[in-house]
Design a protein around this motif. Structure first.
Motif, mmCIF file in Angstrom:
data_model
loop_
_atom_site.group_PDB
_atom_site.id
_atom_site.type_symbol
_atom_site.label_atom_id
_atom_site.label_comp_id
_atom_site.label_asym_id
_atom_site.label_seq_id
_atom_site.Cartn_x
_atom_site.Cartn_y
_atom_site.Cartn_z
ATOM 1 N N ASP A 164 -3.339 10.501 4.412
ATOM 2 C CA ASP A 164 -2.733 11.793 4.766
ATOM 3 C C ASP A 164 -2.257 12.575 3.541
ATOM 4 O O ASP A 164 -2.152 13.797 3.584
ATOM 5 C CB ASP A 164 -1.479 11.579 5.630
ATOM 6 C CG ASP A 164 -1.801 11.228 7.070
ATOM 7 O OD1 ASP A 164 -2.823 11.707 7.577
ATOM 8 O OD2 ASP A 164 -1.012 10.474 7.677
ATOM 9 N N ALA A 165 -1.887 11.854 2.468
ATOM 10 C CA ALA A 165 -1.277 12.479 1.281
ATOM 11 C C ALA A 165 -0.129 13.392 1.685
ATOM 12 O O ALA A 165 0.016 14.513 1.210
ATOM 13 C CB ALA A 165 -2.321 13.245 0.459
ATOM 14 N N ASN A 166 0.699 12.897 2.606
ATOM 15 C CA ASN A 166 1.743 13.733 3.176
ATOM 16 C C ASN A 166 3.121 13.088 3.126
ATOM 17 O O ASN A 166 4.073 13.673 2.649
ATOM 18 C CB ASN A 166 1.351 14.074 4.622
ATOM 19 C CG ASN A 166 2.412 14.838 5.360
ATOM 20 O OD1 ASN A 166 2.684 15.981 5.026
ATOM 21 N ND2 ASN A 166 3.039 14.209 6.339
ATOM 22 N N HIS A 167 3.258 11.860 3.637
ATOM 23 C CA HIS A 167 4.556 11.202 3.708
ATOM 24 C C HIS A 167 4.324 9.704 3.807
ATOM 25 O O HIS A 167 3.364 9.285 4.445
ATOM 26 C CB HIS A 167 5.314 11.707 4.946
ATOM 27 C CG HIS A 167 6.771 11.356 4.938
ATOM 28 N ND1 HIS A 167 7.232 10.113 5.291
ATOM 29 C CD2 HIS A 167 7.858 12.080 4.607
ATOM 30 C CE1 HIS A 167 8.549 10.084 5.175
ATOM 31 N NE2 HIS A 167 8.959 11.275 4.765
ATOM 32 N N ILE A 168 5.215 8.884 3.196
ATOM 33 C CA ILE A 168 4.944 7.441 3.217
ATOM 34 C C ILE A 168 5.291 6.762 4.534
ATOM 35 O O ILE A 168 4.749 5.724 4.863
ATOM 36 C CB ILE A 168 5.635 6.688 2.044
ATOM 37 C CG1 ILE A 168 7.123 7.008 1.978
ATOM 38 C CG2 ILE A 168 4.928 6.976 0.732
ATOM 39 C CD1 ILE A 168 7.884 6.088 1.043
ATOM 40 N N SER A 169 6.219 7.344 5.322
ATOM 41 C CA SER A 169 6.552 6.675 6.582
ATOM 42 C C SER A 169 6.402 7.578 7.799
ATOM 43 O O SER A 169 6.653 7.157 8.916
ATOM 44 C CB SER A 169 7.976 6.102 6.529
ATOM 45 O OG SER A 169 8.902 7.133 6.291
ATOM 46 N N SER A 226 -1.819 5.876 5.726
ATOM 47 C CA SER A 226 -3.151 5.309 5.914
ATOM 48 C C SER A 226 -3.708 5.559 7.312
ATOM 49 O O SER A 226 -2.965 5.551 8.304
ATOM 50 C CB SER A 226 -3.115 3.806 5.629
ATOM 51 O OG SER A 226 -2.108 3.182 6.384
ATOM 52 N N PHE A 281 15.044 1.988 11.192
ATOM 53 C CA PHE A 281 14.347 3.278 11.320
ATOM 54 C C PHE A 281 14.619 3.939 12.683
ATOM 55 O O PHE A 281 14.109 5.014 12.954
ATOM 56 C CB PHE A 281 12.824 3.065 11.227
ATOM 57 C CG PHE A 281 12.231 3.370 9.891
ATOM 58 C CD1 PHE A 281 12.096 4.686 9.448
ATOM 59 C CD2 PHE A 281 11.775 2.353 9.062
ATOM 60 C CE1 PHE A 281 11.533 4.970 8.217
ATOM 61 C CE2 PHE A 281 11.216 2.633 7.826
ATOM 62 C CZ PHE A 281 11.098 3.949 7.405
ATOM 63 N N ASN A 322 0.812 -1.228 0.000
ATOM 64 C CA ASN A 322 0.000 0.000 0.000
ATOM 65 C C ASN A 322 0.842 1.273 0.000
ATOM 66 O O ASN A 322 0.280 2.373 -0.037
ATOM 67 C CB ASN A 322 -0.955 0.003 1.197
ATOM 68 C CG ASN A 322 -0.216 0.128 2.509
ATOM 69 O OD1 ASN A 322 0.647 -0.694 2.813
ATOM 70 N ND2 ASN A 322 -0.513 1.156 3.278
ATOM 71 N N ILE A 323 2.167 1.150 0.049
ATOM 72 C CA ILE A 323 3.008 2.347 -0.086
ATOM 73 C C ILE A 323 2.761 2.987 -1.451
ATOM 74 O O ILE A 323 2.807 4.209 -1.600
ATOM 75 C CB ILE A 323 4.510 2.001 0.105
ATOM 76 C CG1 ILE A 323 4.769 1.468 1.520
ATOM 77 C CG2 ILE A 323 5.391 3.227 -0.161
ATOM 78 C CD1 ILE A 323 4.433 2.400 2.650
ATOM 79 N N PHE A 338 1.890 3.183 7.858
ATOM 80 C CA PHE A 338 2.728 3.572 6.730
ATOM 81 C C PHE A 338 1.862 3.717 5.472
ATOM 82 O O PHE A 338 0.807 3.095 5.353
ATOM 83 C CB PHE A 338 3.809 2.517 6.469
ATOM 84 C CG PHE A 338 5.026 2.636 7.356
ATOM 85 C CD1 PHE A 338 5.125 3.607 8.342
ATOM 86 C CD2 PHE A 338 6.101 1.767 7.192
ATOM 87 C CE1 PHE A 338 6.258 3.716 9.141
ATOM 88 C CE2 PHE A 338 7.240 1.856 7.982
ATOM 89 C CZ PHE A 338 7.314 2.830 8.959
ATOM 90 N N GLY A 339 2.364 4.529 4.562
ATOM 91 C CA GLY A 339 1.593 4.790 3.354
ATOM 92 C C GLY A 339 0.573 5.891 3.579
ATOM 93 O O GLY A 339 -0.285 6.125 2.740
ATOM 94 N N ILE A 388 0.100 11.183 -2.339
ATOM 95 C CA ILE A 388 0.936 12.372 -2.129
ATOM 96 C C ILE A 388 1.049 13.155 -3.440
ATOM 97 O O ILE A 388 0.858 14.370 -3.480
ATOM 98 C CB ILE A 388 2.340 11.968 -1.621
ATOM 99 C CG1 ILE A 388 2.249 11.354 -0.221
ATOM 100 C CG2 ILE A 388 3.279 13.178 -1.616
ATOM 101 C CD1 ILE A 388 3.524 10.646 0.236
ATOM 102 N N ALA A 394 -1.009 -2.070 5.406
ATOM 103 C CA ALA A 394 -0.147 -1.743 6.546
ATOM 104 C C ALA A 394 -0.892 -1.902 7.874
ATOM 105 O O ALA A 394 -1.678 -2.849 8.033
ATOM 106 C CB ALA A 394 0.441 -0.344 6.376
#
Lengths: 204, 371
Positions: free
Chosen positions: B229-234, B362, B178, A119-120, B359-360, A127, B136
């Motif tokens: 979020d459409a902001n950051h993947i992690s 979501s 991480f 789902n990444i 992540f992603g 984004i 995720a």
């Protein structure tokens, strides 16, 4: 359940990129996939440097979605009215294998590990196009157009969703395939399972 | 249409029944333990590992033994298990990595996530092809929401939702890279929180339009939503936008508002950014006074199973009229005030908001009412 229309589709394979059965970009068969994807990025005028950090699965997802999320489409809908439903059989296998190799050598890295979730791709597309709507990633044994259509119709009936991108994408070893479909309520081209299967199976 | 939930099962380091797990948590224990050289990664880690003696024998892989152990409880909670074989019953399976250890062993096909679904479908002789959700750390909650919507739209009468994830060298090495793992038992929302504990779990529950299929109805599903979020993947959004919208849309779906919520079973991973983000999202909804906890300090972050096992334990909490303290929390550690439970609290609690983020970008939110 609501009937949906297929208003546009896109495809990325080992040989090139198509939108609505028209060739957008032909890959050079003497080049490897990675350099072909880079060429496609340049050719489509993406100017989105994040692309180069992505794994192959996300790269083909970004390319295939770029063709469908035109300004005209995005202007029609609010930022939570476009849903994303993606699917495949092998999840994030290529990045998974890369991560296994890294940790076996004691060099695991966040740059690879973060891509070990399918789902990444949804995250990267969200984004890129500022989409804050519903989304889900499904793992199927093989392409299931009926399930994708059913889930899209379900979101249209129960959430703010008004348009839905459904798709299938695989990237591992020599397999490179993304087939994305834009489904909208308005339109004159009913989205049927047979139609989606035919587009997926046709070699353009 | 009403959607009922019942026949829940769960397995985690505390035990192999929802009530047993709840009782252990209520007594103030943690199932997270120290592993001096976890998975030979050369580092001390605190993890929620399930002891084999809690699991049924037979299946070759641990994740299948865990699933079987949980599903066994679910079968016992149904009046008549033949409903599972009905063509009006669906199966949803939630997992991030399934049996990923097979990939390290050189058997990528054994690691394929669709095998989990096929395995359960075959064992239970279910008619419909499973839907395997891999989104995720919201997978488990999204599976419940997805299943409930299928019933609301008359695609199914009953939906079995199962979820499982393991602690593996694969996931642990990634989270270590991480710098996201805690130096001790994790402390969600606390000022001194310093990362997550990974945990393993399996859980299962049945959603149905028909309350009579259950020996005991546990809850009613009122609504749910997901948002990106459409902001950051992690990294989570600084404004908590995706979580904020998930909760907003879940309220709209349920025709409820913040004042109807008695309890928030939040995600609370104990990373600095996640817990901060949640406090912002809940504050934006004016939910700062609603009692809230995270279960991560009790049994770790169980990834794709988290949203499912935490929902069924949260519902057990409503049933037992006891909200559990948020394990590891001592002093407020988020910029926005939230009402983190520092001790168990008894009373009458009816409506739970369950949230998850991952992540992603979501996020998901579901609302449940005690039956």
């Amino acid at each position: 359940m609501r009937n949906l229309n297929l208003t546009s589709w896109s495809k990325v394979t080992t040989t090139g990129i198509w939108k609505d059965a028209k060739s957008v970009f032909h890959f050079n068969e003497n080049e490897n996939t990675s350099s072909n994807l880079k060429q496609a990025y340049t050719n489509l005028n993406l100017s989105y440097p994040k692309f180069f950090k992505m794994d192959g699965l996300c790269k083909i997802g970004i390319l295939a979605s770029e063709l469908l999320f035109t300004d005209a489409v995005k202007e029609k809908y609010g930022d939570d009215e476009i849903a994303l439903i993606l699917s495949n059989s092998q999840s994030s296998l290529q990045s998974d294998a890369d991560h296994v190799k890294q940790y076996a050598e004691g060099t695991a890295s966040p740059a690879v590990f973060v891509y070990t979730l399918p789902n990444i791709t949804i995250g990267e597309i969200s984004i890129r196009h500022k989409l804050l709507g519903e989304s889900n990633f499904y793992i199927f044994e093989s392409f299931r157009s009926n399930q994708l259509l059913e889930q899209a119709a379900l979101l249209m009936s129960t959430t703010p969703t008004k348009a839905c991108l459904v798709g299938w994408l695989e990237y591992f070893g020599n397999t490179v395939e993304a087939v994305f479909f834009l489904l909208e309520k308005e339109g004159t081209n009913p989205a049927t399972s047979q139609l989606l299967d035919k587009i997926k199976d046709t070699i353009y | 249409m009403k959607v009922y939930l019942g026949a829940s099962g769960a397995i985690n380091p505390f035990g192999n029944s929802v009530s047993g797990i709840f009782d252990a948590m209520k007594s103030g224990e943690t199932g997270v333990a120290k592993f001096p050289n976890a998975f030979d990664l050369g580092k001390q880690e605190f993890l929620g590992i399930i002891d084999e003696k809690l699991l049924p024998k037979g299946e070759v892989s641990k994740i299948y033994r865990m699933l079987e152990g949980s599903i066994q409880q679910t079968l016992e909670g149904l009046q008549d298990t033949s409903i599972l074989k009905s063509d009006r019953t669906r199966l949803i399976v939630c997992s991030t990595k399934g049996d990923i250890e097979e990939l390290e062993k050189g058997n990528p096909s054994g690691a394929n996530l669709s095998l989990l679904g096929e395995h359960i479908q075959r064992k239970l002789q279910m008619k419909n092809e499973p839907l395997v959700v891999s989104s995720a750390c919201i997978s488990g909650l999204l599976g419940i929401i997805n299943g409930a919507r299928m019933i609301q739209q008359n695609l199914a009468d009953h939906v079995l939702v199962v979820g499982a994830d393991l602690v593996t060298k694969f996931t642990l090495s990634g989270f270590i890279s991480f710098y996201a793992t805690a130096t001790g038992v994790s402390k969600p929302y606390d000022a001194d929180r310093d990362g997550i504990n990974l945990g393993e779990a399996a859980a299962s529950t049945v959603l149905s339009k028909d309350s009579s299929i259950f020996k005991k109805v546990e809850a009613e599903y009122l609504g749910g939503a997901s948002a990106n979020d459409a902001n950051h993947i992690s990294g989570p959004s600084r404004t908590g936008e995706g979580l904020y919208r998930s909760v907003k849309n879940a309220f709209a779906d349920a025709c409820l508002s913040a004042e109807n919520v008695d309890y928030i079973s939040a995600h609370g991973t104990a990373t600095s950014f996640n817990d901060e983000m949640e406090s912002i999202a809940f504050d934006r909804h004016g939910m700062s006074r609603i009692p809230l906890n995270s279960f991560k300090g009790y049994f770790g972050h169980t990834l794709g199973a988290a949203g499912l096992i935490e929902t069924v334990i949260g519902i057990e909490s409503l049933q037992k009229n006891t909200l559990l303290k948020s394990y590891g929390f001592e002093k407020q550690g988020t910029s926005k005030n939230i009402n983190v439970l520092s001790a168990n609290k008894e009373g009458s609690f009816n409506t739970m908001l369950k949230t998850a983020s991952g992540f992603g970008g979501s996020n998901a939110a579901g609302i449940f009412k005690k039956a």
